[in-house]
Structures are given as C-alpha cells and as structure tokens.
Design a protein around this motif. Structure first.
Motif: not given
Ligand code: ZN
Ligand code: ZN
Length: 416
Positions: A58-63, A70-74, A86-88, A236-246
């Motif tokens: 839910a948080h991933l989606s709201l963000l 992108v979800y690969a487990g908690r 955490v490293q790749p 570790l999933p890859y999420l585009d950083p918010i700073e890169t996006l906005y």
C-alpha cells in the motif's frame, strides 16, 4: 513550496457500534474537519478496488510506485528501516526472537514472540552474530534486534536466492518449519540458501538458550528468547529515487522500521523524532515538532503513525477512536497552527482499511484530504469515510504523493 504527507496506518474502518459509525466518524476531529472544509477530500483505493493491501505494498502504491512491478517482499524494508546497509544480492528477512523447546527432530514453538522480550535483545543479537556457518561456506549473516521481539536478518554471500520459504509456523504449539526452496524455484542456489538458514536457526538455539539473558529470564519465570523465526525473504528492489523523479528532497519520520525502510528505498532521509514508538503510546507532539523543523531544511516530509492499525488489529474500537482523537489534537492541531499555509500543501490519509471486527486489512477505500493554496476546495465540511464519498476527489487508486507534489508544480510532464 513545501509538502507534508501524513499516513495514519489502517485509518479506514467499517461501522463499529450501534450508531453505525466507523472509528474515524465517531472520533471528535475538529482539526481534520477544518482542513477538510478548507481543502478537497475523496476516497483512495490504496492499490486498486478489491485488492486487500499489505502495509508495504500500500505504501509503495501511495508513494507513486507500482507494487506489482517493484515489490519483492517485506524483509528488505525491515533491514533498511533498522539501519542495516543492504547491498544488491543480499537476502533480507523479517526476523524475531521466539521461545522453543527441542523435540526429537526439531523445535516446538512455545511462544512466537518470546514473551514480548523488552530488554537484553542486543546482547542476544551479539551472541547470535558471533556464530559462523560451518557447513555453508562463504555465507555470512547479520541479525539486528529492533523493538521487543522484532528484528531483521540479512544473509550475504555469492549465489543466494530470495526464493526460500519461512520457518514460522504462525501458531504456538506447532513445530518450526524447515526452510525450503519455493516450489518452482527449487534450484541449487535456493537449496543452498535454505540450507544456510536451517543451519543458522539450529545454531541460534545452541547459542541463545543458555545465554545469561535467558538464564535470568527463566529464573524470573519469563519465556527465554532462544530461537530465531524468519520470514519474507527478499532482495533490494530498484525504485527510482524521488529526487530523480521530481527533483525534491525529503525525509521520513516513522516509529516503525518497515515504513522507514520503504521511504529509505525511495531515497528519503530518515529523521527520528524523540519519543516515537510505532505504537499507541507514541509522542505525537514530538512528531509534529520534528515535521516543522524538517520543513525548514527540506522540500517535503512523510510522516507515518502506526497506532490506528495496532488498535484495529487488537479489535479495540475505543483505542482506535481515542488514538484518532489524539492525532487530531496533538499532531494535526500544532501543524495547522505553525505550517506556512501560503506555500505548503498537505495530504492526510490511511494506507488501508482495518475494520475492528475483522482485525486485519480489507479492501475498502480510505478517506484522503488535500489542503493548500492550489487545491480546488469542495463543499465537504468533515473528514470521514462517508463524507469522503461525497468529496470533490471522488474515488481513485494510489499515487497520493504524486498528487500532492502536483499541487507544488513539481511533477515532470508526460509527453510534450
Ligand atoms: Zn498499514
Ligand atoms: Zn496492519
């Protein structure tokens, strides 16, 4: 411009009492009502209609992310949230101390939470981390304790797989399950990972059972924290950083490791507000103060409160209602007072519905409000599930953070 996103976990509800009101509707929330009347409200399906969300997805989606992508487990978010680097390739688990008794070919789980142990966890973690896995050559691990029995575990080495099952039987009196490769992914790498985890948890009993912390617990009639249960293996999933996006920088303020971990994975920085616990006893005034301080330096703040969901999982309508009233008075009130409303947009919502009777997450949409100078005000004057169904935002899915940022003109254009 500045932005504030507040998520009250499990905020949404179903009618709980004879009056037919939800906890949010029953709660006295003059400040949220005032914000609703100044702003626009609506209902958000955290992921999509009919999808029962976990807090993480839910948080991933709201963000603004697609959890299906992108979800690969908690486990990875727990590790990040506790402060592990955490490293790749690392395999991350949500882990906790438990109480077990050995039987002929394994262990019976007597208490999945080791009597909710509240001291000595760090000494136990240290003893655990001194173990070397003799059979699993080249595999290292790190266990970190967080609050009470909770913690996180990270497995590091070449050729490890996140496709391993859990050892948690999810019920006291049952046998701890052996880690196994997930069906359909049972290759050599997954077998090697499961073997390392089985080796680790069996050593955990040897090291922990007679540890001085546990000897003392047993003398005091408390459950020893003598075993490790681990679940939610993930990388570790890859999420585009918010700073890169906005192009903006922000921080997370959250008592729960999971929420800090998700925000860190999105590139937010972590700020700890004194007195936050991730529970009903958290210091909400301290959180409000920390938000205001952070806004002087950063573009946006994401604030998470967990108590609403805890009370709902415990089937406690009174506690949930009282906590919503505290959020209104101790958190929203001071923010309303001190935020610079000429140049700030604020969003307030929940990450899912957690009805009191059911005691777990359900798929009903959650009320959301946006307020600030660029918001097209609607005619609603209160904040609650049914009022929100009449709000100007109508009903939509996820993406609260991008919607909030849009009011600040931070979003890139799609197309030309
Ligand atoms: Zn949640
Ligand atoms: Zn929950």
């Amino acid at each position: 411009m500045k932005a504030v996103l507040i998520i009250a976990d499990g905020l949404g509800g179903r009618p709980t009492d004879v009056s037919g009101k939800t906890c949010l509707e029953a709660a006295q929330t003059p400040n949220l009502d005032e914000l609703a009347s100044r702003g626009v409200i609506g209902l958000v399906d955290p992921i999509a209609p009919g999808i029962r969300p976990g807090s993480d997805t839910a948080h991933l989606s709201l963000l603004g992310y697609d959890p299906y992508q992108v979800y690969a487990g908690r486990g990875v978010f727990e590790c990040l949230g506790i402060g592990m680097s955490v490293q790749p390739g690392d395999i991350c688990f949500r882990a906790n101390f438990a109480t077990v008794t050995p039987d002929e070919d394994g262990f019976i789980v007597e208490d999945r939470r080791a009597g909710r142990i509240s001291s000595g966890q760090h000494e136990l973690a240290e003893a655990l981390n001194a173990i070397s896995l003799e059979k699993s050559v080249g595999v290292e691990f790190d266990f970190r304790a967080s609050t009470q029995h909770r913690g996180a575990l990270l497995l590091r080495g070449k050729q490890l797989s996140p496709f391993v099952t859990d050892n948690d039987p999810h019920e006291s009196g049952k046998k701890a399950i052996a880690f196994q490769p997930v069906v359909g992914h049972d290759d050599e790498v997954a077998c090697r990972t499961a073997t390392a985890m089985n080796e680790l948890v069996s050593y955990s009993y040897e090291v922990l059972h007679d540890h001085p912390v546990n000897q003392q617990r047993q003398r005091a009639g408390e459950h020893p924290a003598n075993y490790i249960l681990a679940r939610g293996a993930s990388i570790l999933p890859y999420l585009d950083p918010i700073e890169t996006l906005y192009g903006v920088r922000g921080a997370v303020i959250a008592g729960g490791a999971l929420y800090r971990g998700i925000a860190l994975a999105c590139g937010m920085e972590r700020i700890d507000a004194p007195g936050t616990t991730g529970g009903l006893d958290t210091d909400l005034a301290s959180k409000a103060k920390t938000v205001l301080e952070a806004l002087r330096r950063l573009d946006y703040v994401f604030l998470h409160v967990k108590g609403t969901d805890n009370a709902a999982h415990d089937h406690d309508a009174k506690a949930k209602t009282a906590f919503i009233e505290r959020i209104d008075a101790e958190l929203v009130g001071p923010l309303m007072e001190d935020i610079d409303w000429e140049r700030t947009h604020l969003a307030f919502t929940g990450d899912h519905t957690t009805p009191i009777d059911y005691g777990d997450h359900t798929a009903e949409p959650v009320p959301v409000l946006f307020v600030g100078p660029n918001v097209r005000q609607d005619s609603t004057i209160a904040f609650g599930e049914r009022e929100a169904s009449r709000g100007g935002l109508c009903r939509f899915s996820g993406r609260i953070l991008p919607m909030l940022f849009n009011y600040n003109n931070w979003n890139p254009k799609f197309g030309s």
